[in-house]
Design a protein around this motif. Structure first.
Motif, PDB file in Angstrom:
ATOM      1  N   GLU A   1      79.202 -24.051  99.662  1.00  0.00           N
ATOM      2  CA  GLU A   1      78.206 -24.791 100.757  1.00  0.00           C
ATOM      3  C   GLU A   1      79.249 -25.409 101.483  1.00  0.00           C
ATOM      4  OE1 GLU A   1      73.521 -25.816  99.945  1.00  0.00           O
ATOM      5  OE2 GLU A   1      75.337 -27.090  99.332  1.00  0.00           O
TER       6      GLU A   1
ATOM      7  N   ALA B   1      79.026 -24.365 105.836  1.00  0.00           N
ATOM      8  CA  ALA B   1      78.076 -25.754 106.235  1.00  0.00           C
ATOM      9  C   ALA B   1      79.249 -25.614 107.355  1.00  0.00           C
ATOM     10  CB  ALA B   1      78.273 -27.015 106.233  1.00  0.00           C
ATOM     11  N   THR B   2      80.119 -25.372 107.337  1.00  0.00           N
ATOM     12  CA  THR B   2      81.681 -25.801 108.729  1.00  0.00           C
ATOM     13  C   THR B   2      81.454 -24.593 109.918  1.00  0.00           C
ATOM     14  OG1 THR B   2      83.393 -24.139 107.986  1.00  0.00           O
ATOM     15  CG2 THR B   2      83.379 -26.723 106.932  1.00  0.00           C
ATOM     16  N   PRO B   3      81.834 -25.101 111.291  1.00  0.00           N
ATOM     17  CA  PRO B   3      81.497 -24.102 112.018  1.00  0.00           C
ATOM     18  C   PRO B   3      82.397 -22.600 112.315  1.00  0.00           C
ATOM     19  CG  PRO B   3      82.532 -25.998 113.287  1.00  0.00           C
ATOM     20  CD  PRO B   3      82.627 -26.464 111.345  1.00  0.00           C
TER      21      PRO B   3
ATOM     22  N   GLU C   1      72.417 -15.407 103.398  1.00  0.00           N
ATOM     23  CA  GLU C   1      71.040 -16.535 102.902  1.00  0.00           C
ATOM     24  C   GLU C   1      70.996 -16.580 101.429  1.00  0.00           C
ATOM     25  OE1 GLU C   1      67.187 -16.237 104.514  1.00  0.00           O
ATOM     26  OE2 GLU C   1      68.390 -16.411 106.683  1.00  0.00           O
TER      27      GLU C   1
ATOM     28  N   THR D   1      72.558 -18.922  99.397  1.00  0.00           N
ATOM     29  CA  THR D   1      73.012 -20.133  99.430  1.00  0.00           C
ATOM     30  C   THR D   1      70.975 -20.274  98.787  1.00  0.00           C
ATOM     31  OG1 THR D   1      72.109 -20.294 102.348  1.00  0.00           O
ATOM     32  CG2 THR D   1      73.833 -21.016 100.836  1.00  0.00           C
TER      33      THR D   1
ATOM     34  N   LYS E   1      59.266 -23.654 106.661  1.00  0.00           N
ATOM     35  CA  LYS E   1      59.825 -22.082 105.884  1.00  0.00           C
ATOM     36  C   LYS E   1      59.013 -21.719 104.099  1.00  0.00           C
ATOM     37  CE  LYS E   1      63.542 -19.337 105.469  1.00  0.00           C
ATOM     38  NZ  LYS E   1      63.904 -18.199 106.378  1.00  0.00           N
TER      39      LYS E   1
ATOM     40  N   PHE F   1      59.247 -18.320 101.457  1.00  0.00           N
ATOM     41  CA  PHE F   1      59.585 -17.489 100.654  1.00  0.00           C
ATOM     42  C   PHE F   1      59.571 -16.213 100.030  1.00  0.00           C
ATOM     43  CE2 PHE F   1      62.685 -20.669 100.639  1.00  0.00           C
ATOM     44  CZ  PHE F   1      63.692 -20.866 101.096  1.00  0.00           C
TER      45      PHE F   1
ATOM     46  N   ARG G   1      68.548 -27.959 104.596  1.00  0.00           N
ATOM     47  CA  ARG G   1      69.529 -26.968 105.056  1.00  0.00           C
ATOM     48  C   ARG G   1      69.001 -25.996 106.015  1.00  0.00           C
ATOM     49  NH1 ARG G   1      69.566 -23.777  99.038  1.00  0.00           N
ATOM     50  NH2 ARG G   1      71.813 -24.602  98.673  1.00  0.00           N
TER      51      ARG G   1
ATOM     52  N   MET H   1      70.583 -28.568 108.474  1.00  0.00           N
ATOM     53  CA  MET H   1      72.230 -27.620 108.775  1.00  0.00           C
ATOM     54  C   MET H   1      72.491 -26.688 109.362  1.00  0.00           C
ATOM     55  SD  MET H   1      74.045 -28.406 104.939  1.00  0.00           S
ATOM     56  CE  MET H   1      73.790 -27.331 104.578  1.00  0.00           C
TER      57      MET H   1
ATOM     58  N   LEU I   1      71.461 -23.422 108.508  1.00  0.00           N
ATOM     59  CA  LEU I   1      72.477 -22.196 106.787  1.00  0.00           C
ATOM     60  C   LEU I   1      70.773 -21.586 106.421  1.00  0.00           C
ATOM     61  CD1 LEU I   1      74.131 -24.215 104.167  1.00  0.00           C
ATOM     62  CD2 LEU I   1      74.723 -22.665 106.217  1.00  0.00           C
ATOM     63  N   LEU I   2      69.388 -22.222 107.128  1.00  0.00           N
ATOM     64  CA  LEU I   2      68.453 -22.096 106.888  1.00  0.00           C
ATOM     65  C   LEU I   2      67.865 -21.951 108.244  1.00  0.00           C
ATOM     66  CD1 LEU I   2      66.708 -22.613 103.439  1.00  0.00           C
ATOM     67  CD2 LEU I   2      67.569 -20.170 104.199  1.00  0.00           C
ATOM     68  N   ASP I   3      67.527 -20.506 109.168  1.00  0.00           N
ATOM     69  CA  ASP I   3      67.068 -20.487 110.117  1.00  0.00           C
ATOM     70  C   ASP I   3      65.018 -20.891 109.142  1.00  0.00           C
ATOM     71  OD1 ASP I   3      68.765 -19.498 111.846  1.00  0.00           O
ATOM     72  OD2 ASP I   3      68.371 -17.417 111.060  1.00  0.00           O
TER      73      ASP I   3
ATOM     74  N   ILE J   1      75.953 -22.592 115.437  1.00  0.00           N
ATOM     75  CA  ILE J   1      77.255 -22.197 114.722  1.00  0.00           C
ATOM     76  C   ILE J   1      78.270 -23.603 115.592  1.00  0.00           C
ATOM     77  CG2 ILE J   1      79.628 -21.123 115.003  1.00  0.00           C
ATOM     78  CD1 ILE J   1      77.836 -19.761 113.131  1.00  0.00           C
TER      79      ILE J   1
ATOM     80  N   ARG K   1      76.771 -27.508 114.341  1.00  0.00           N
ATOM     81  CA  ARG K   1      77.714 -27.847 112.796  1.00  0.00           C
ATOM     82  C   ARG K   1      78.884 -28.962 112.849  1.00  0.00           C
ATOM     83  NH1 ARG K   1      78.242 -22.215 110.111  1.00  0.00           N
ATOM     84  NH2 ARG K   1      75.926 -21.380 109.509  1.00  0.00           N
TER      85      ARG K   1
ATOM     86  N   LEU L   1      77.831 -32.987 105.689  1.00  0.00           N
ATOM     87  CA  LEU L   1      76.651 -32.582 104.819  1.00  0.00           C
ATOM     88  C   LEU L   1      78.128 -32.906 103.111  1.00  0.00           C
ATOM     89  CD1 LEU L   1      75.015 -30.661 102.892  1.00  0.00           C
ATOM     90  CD2 LEU L   1      76.784 -28.853 102.786  1.00  0.00           C
TER      91      LEU L   1
ATOM     92  N   SER M   1      76.833 -33.532  99.120  1.00  0.00           N
ATOM     93  CA  SER M   1      75.490 -32.622  98.069  1.00  0.00           C
ATOM     94  C   SER M   1      76.033 -32.583  96.384  1.00  0.00           C
ATOM     95  CB  SER M   1      75.782 -30.871  98.538  1.00  0.00           C
ATOM     96  OG  SER M   1      75.560 -29.823  97.457  1.00  0.00           O
TER      97      SER M   1
END
Lengths: 770, 254
Positions: free
Chosen positions: A293, A297-299, A462, A465, B9, B11, B49, B52, B54-56, B74, B77, B82, B84
């Motif tokens: 993760e 999370a980095t660019p 996706e 995660t 969001k 699911f 997320r 961040m 990571l999720l749209d 991108i 970021r 982060l 966790s």
């Protein structure tokens, strides 16, 4: 992306992955310990196998001898009785069968009397006391009789096949040995007694261990009679008691050649083993350790992340391959097993050098597959669960390569894994061929690229995660596009799909017996489907902008100079005509030069068949040739190479590089030419590709290129309308080269064309990009 | 500065739609610590997320420093750090190698990264084991390495996802000091936790999440006046009780 490719950053990222892999003892174990253990064990097993193959038949086996008629059968049993008698009198055979007879002795029919002196120069001597006049054809075993056991357990039963010919039964494997003719007479000696004299002509299956063994055993049995006679009749000048002629029949099946396939398979398996652990560790392991993760999370672009992992996996796989190559080389060279497996040359260092790049290519391919498989696994266990079925499924066809007589045909060249295995086998036995080898290498590289693209799309998706498992369907789903033109990943996937289809299709079309007209039409149809329609469908499916991808606008220059549009267009199209006028001569001369230098695989002028084909070609109406060989190729190839391919490269690369890569690809695709590999076409085609790429980028339109391409092809094919004498008269020389003045003029025409093009598309600002 | 606007969001779980986050909005200013509180499954991690990238989000959007994250997810970021709960370390790399690896991932230039590494090593007291393999570290040491990792690119926004879970008193204390440090440096901190004691200690403002929506928002004093309870724990218990007894919910302050 750029900041990750510069300053050695990518190298550092790769180093991190390598460190992680190589510091792990488990990787080192497979890397070093496995080869050290596997090859000696394997060589011991092989040696047992080889010895076993030789010693097993001499046990309780009974060989079946087939004969054509009862008389032959009678003679044979008579001879075998002589053998029994000799054995019972304690004559020891002078032949010992230890291994199959040497190959050259088997391959050539041999005809020699067997009672040659045992090296001491004495001729056989007769002994009147030991004649053999009493066995006169009693107890003949026919048609099937109990086995006659000669000395030392070798037993023969004699059979007269009822329905089929003897040679057919032998070929089918029902018989171990066939005796074509047998004669028997008694040779009178001066002292009143007589000795039996036999003559046999036999056949055995070439390369079949059992049949060869039967032949050897029969020879041994007959030799015993000779030994007996020479022992008891010492001193007399006598003809040979038994004369044997043995003929090898059938296509030689070398059992060792099939064994030669084992080594590549083992090497490939070991390479896979080397790659599996790092592949899982660097993907699923990353997730399991909880570092995924933070990394995602980095660019850093996913492709870069995956690329660094890929480099590490390939490196470990290649290191494993090297360790295995050396271990196998040393084992095979030391034990002499190499020669037994691979023939006289054995496993030479040169073979090793040739095999190595194949293993690298394979490692590149399989590592990408492994990463793609592991990329959506969430744990080590899950990754293993995905990999095991894949490995088993992929190994099943690999086992096919172990079967004898599997030829590395052209079509097998595109079957992943199998192609590399067969190519390695052929290199080891010294029998590789160019076209399948080319297909094997190119298709494997393309598959690797496509697998890498798939892996980078799956990697850290996706599902990684959030726990939903939609990765695979994500790949197939039509994308929301951010860029109107294809990217390099899409190109890689399309090429990996296109190349095998293209290769198989051109091959099949090449083998089809058709009239020239039909052949031309079929080729044109193939081009239409593979290079025009399919890319267009692909582009529509992936929601690309067709106009931008295929440069469909007539006037595509974005930042034109002050010239009015018609003038500019006139300039561009005039330039393409000028370039075409020069390029065809340059292409012709380059092709000719390369053919003269010996790069040609087909010698156009010298082969009578080709000359005939050419004269038939001249009878085809020119409009058909122009349509199928100039116009349609021009449209299709421009759509694909200057449209799709060039746009894909331009999405990431500087236009100059994009032009060069698309031209190289254009050249590579022209090397496959029906079912021959025309290496000499690469350079001329690539040069044409450069010109066309430049034209497409500068004009921003596909149409001038289509014009150039069509004129160029048309003129080249127009040249084939003339026969040699016409051509010589026309060119003013016999050399089939254009006069120097022509060549200079054509170069000049190209130069003027480029200048006109440059001026017509020159941007107003000073910033000039090609 | 983080601005989240109407994030939503959902699911698909076994064919059923599950709304994980339902129109959440909040703002975290510079130098402010915002606590995203809620029981397990309230939607904290999903919200983080989406922040961040990571999720749209299905609806709504996030702005970091005034730039919408969905414009170039991108590029944004590099503005985010982060840390966790599940953060791991690379067992075969040394601490220094791992930190420099993340500097490379964030495209930090090597000289800058080296200076920052020394500074963070001093600050988080990891200097003594910089050249040890991560596999040899204790849990507390690993935690400090992870905290240092999150700051290697010096992001203006820090997201902390239950950073103290599984830590002892000393470990938690390190995290609190770390958050204080972030605050001092003017970073916007978004902290998700269900440890209410620590939230009371470090957060400036709170958002109480339940079933994917913000039920109460504000400073501790705001919450006390809104709910009539003194401690966060009591507010929480009230929230959870709603599930058991279908009591009409108090008017949400979001």
């Amino acid at each position: 992306m750029q900041e990750y490719l510069s300053n050695g950053r990518l190298l550092r990222l790769c180093l991190k992955e390598l460190r992680e892999s190589l510091r792990d003892r488990r990787t080192i174990m497979t890397l070093i310990m496995m080869p050290i253990l596997v090859y000696p064990l394997l060589s011991m097993a092989m040696q047992r196998l080889l010895l076993g193959a030789v010693s097993a038949p001499s046990g309780q086996l009974e060989y079946v001898i087939g004969v054509a008629d009862d008389n032959t059968a009678r003679v044979i049993s008579l001879a075998l009785r002589e053998t029994q008698r000799a054995a019972s009198e304690g004559v020891r055979p002078s032949i010992e069968i230890l291994r199959p007879a040497p190959k050259d002795a088997n391959a050539n029919p041999l005809s020699q009397p067997l009672n040659e002196p045992d090296g001491d120069g004495k001729s056989p001597e007769a002994n009147p006391e030991a004649n053999s006049g009493n066995e006169n054809g009693k107890n003949i075993n026919t048609p099937t009789a109990g086995a006659i056991r000669t000395n030392q357990q070798a037993a023969f039963s004699i059979v007269v096949p009822e329905r089929t010919a003897v040679s057919t039964s032998l070929a089918d494997g029902q018989l171990d040995l066939a005796i074509r003719s047998a004669s028997f007479e008694r040779f009178p000696l001066p002292n009143g007694v007589s000795i039996p004299v036999f003559e046999f002509e036999m056949e055995f299956r070439d390369g079949d261990p059992r049949s060869e063994m039967a032949m050897a055993e029969f020879r041994k049995a007959m030799q015993l009679i000779n030994d007996y006679q020479s022992a008891v009749l010492r001193g007399n000048r006598l003809p040979a008691s038994v004369t044997l002629v043995s003929n090898a029949v059938g296509q030689r099946v070398d059992p060792m050649a099939s064994l030669a396939g084992v080594l590549p398979l083992v090497l490939i398996l070991m390479t896979i083993t080397g790659a599996v652990y790092p592949a899982i560790d660097l993907t699923a392991g990353e997730r399991e350790r909880g570092t995924m993760e933070a990394m995602i999370a980095t660019p850093a672009p996913r492709f870069i992340l995956l690329l660094s992992k890929y480099v590490a996996v390939v490196t470990v796989a290649v290191l494993t391959a090297v360790a295995n190559l050396f271990a196998s080389w040393i084992t095979l060279s030391l034990g002499g097993l190499g020669r037994a497996l691979l023939g006289e040359r054995g496993f030479s260092f040169w073979t090793l050098i040739q095999i190595f790049p194949l293993l690298v290519i394979f490692a590149a391919f399989f590592s990408a597959i492994l990463l793609a498989m592991c990329s959506f696994a969430r744990s080590f266990k899950e990754a293993q669960a995905y990999l095991i079925p894949v490995m088993l499924v992929s190994l099943a066809p690999a086992l096919v390569t172990l079967m004898p007589n599997v030829e590395f045909s052209t079509l097998l060249g595109i079957v992943p894994l199998v192609n590399i295995l067969l190519l390695s086998r052929d290199i080891m036995t010294g029998a590789s061929t160019a076209l399948p080898a080319f297909a094997a290498v190119l298709s494997t590289l393309l598959y690797a690229a496509a697998a890498l693209v798939v892996a980078s799309r799956l990697f850290g998706g996706e599902s990684a995660t959030s726990g939903s498992q939609e990765s695979w369907s994500d790949l197939m789903r039509r994308p929301k596009r951010r860029f109107p033109t294809p990217d390099i990943g899409e190109l890689a996937i399309y090429l990996a799909l296109l190349f095998p289809v293209f290769f198989v299709a051109t091959n099949l079309a090449g083998q089809w017996v058709l009239s020239i007209e039909r052949k031309l039409l079929v080729n044109a149809l193939l081009l239409l489907v593979l290079f025009l329609l399919a890319p267009c469908f692909f582009a529509i499916y992936r929601r690309m902008d067709l106009k931008k991808t295929f440069l469909l606008r007539l006037d595509g220059t974005e930042n034109p100079n002050g010239l009015p549009r018609p003038v500019r267009l006139l300039g561009v199209f005039a330039a393409s005509c000028l370039m075409a006028a020069g390029l065809w001569i340059v292409a012709y001369e380059a092709l000719k030069l390369l053919s003269d230098l010996g790069f040609g695989t087909i010698d156009l002028q010298k082969t009578a068949a080709l000359e005939e084909a050419k004269s038939r070609f001249r009878e085809v109406p020119f409009w058909l040739i122009f349509l199928t060989s100039a116009l349609i190729p021009a449209i299709c190839e421009e759509f694909f190479f200057r449209g799709f391919v060039l746009s894909a490269f331009r999405s990431r690369l500087h236009p100059t590089r994009a032009i060069i890569y698309s031209a190289l690809l254009f050249g590579v695709f022209h090397v496959v030419n029906g079912n021959v590999l025309s290496i000499e076409r690469f350079a001329p085609t690539a040069i044409l590709g450069l010109a066309l790429g430049f034209l497409a980028v500068r004009s921003g339109s596909l149409w001038p290129g289509i014009l150039l391409h069509a004129i160029h092809n048309g003129l080249l094919f127009w040249l084939t309308r003339f026969n040699q004498s016409e051509l010589a008269e026309w060119l003013g020389s016999d050399s089939e080269h254009f006069p120097t003045a022509w060549i200079l003029a054509s170069v000049g025409s190209i130069a003027i064309g480029i200048t006109v093009l440059s001026f017509s598309t020159l941007k107003r600002s000073d910033e000039v990009s090609p | 500065m983080i601005v989240a606007k109407g994030l939503r969001k959902q699911f698909m779980v076994r064919g059923q739609t599950l709304v994980a986050v339902d129109r959440i909005s909040f703002t975290v200013g510079n130098g402010e610590v915002y606590g995203l509180l809620g029981p397990n499954g309230a939607g904290k991690t999903t919200t983080l997320r989406m922040v961040m990238g990571l999720l749209d989000p299905d609806e709504g959007h996030v702005e970091i420093g005034g730039v919408r994250t969905d414009i170039d997810p991108i590029a944004i970021r590099s503005q985010l750090g982060l840390i966790s709960t599940n953060d791991g370390v690379y067992p075969w790399l040394t601490v220094r190698e791992m930190l420099m690896y993340f500097a490379d991932l964030y495209a930090v230039e090597v000289p800058v990264a080296l200076v920052r590494l020394e500074e963070l090593a001093e600050l988080l007291n990891i200097k003594n084991f910089l050249d040890q393999r991560c596999s040899t570290l204790s849990t507390g040491q690993k935690q400090r390495v992870t905290l240092a990792r999150g700051l290697m690119h010096d992001p203006p926004v820090m997201l902390l996802d239950e950073p103290t879970r599984g830590l002892d008193v000393v470990g938690s204390q390190t995290v609190f000091e770390f958050i204080e440090l972030l605050k001092k440096r003017g970073k916007s901190v978004l902290l998700s936790t269900h440890r209410l004691d620590e939230a009371e200690r470090v957060c400036d403002r709170f958002g109480l999440l339940h079933h994917g929506t913000v039920r109460y928002e504000g400073t501790l004093d705001d919450l006390r006046s809104l709910t009539g309870k003194y401690h966060l724990v009591d507010m929480f218990i009230d929230l959870i009780r709603e599930d058991r007894q279908p009591v009409p919910s108090p008017t949400a302050g979001a």
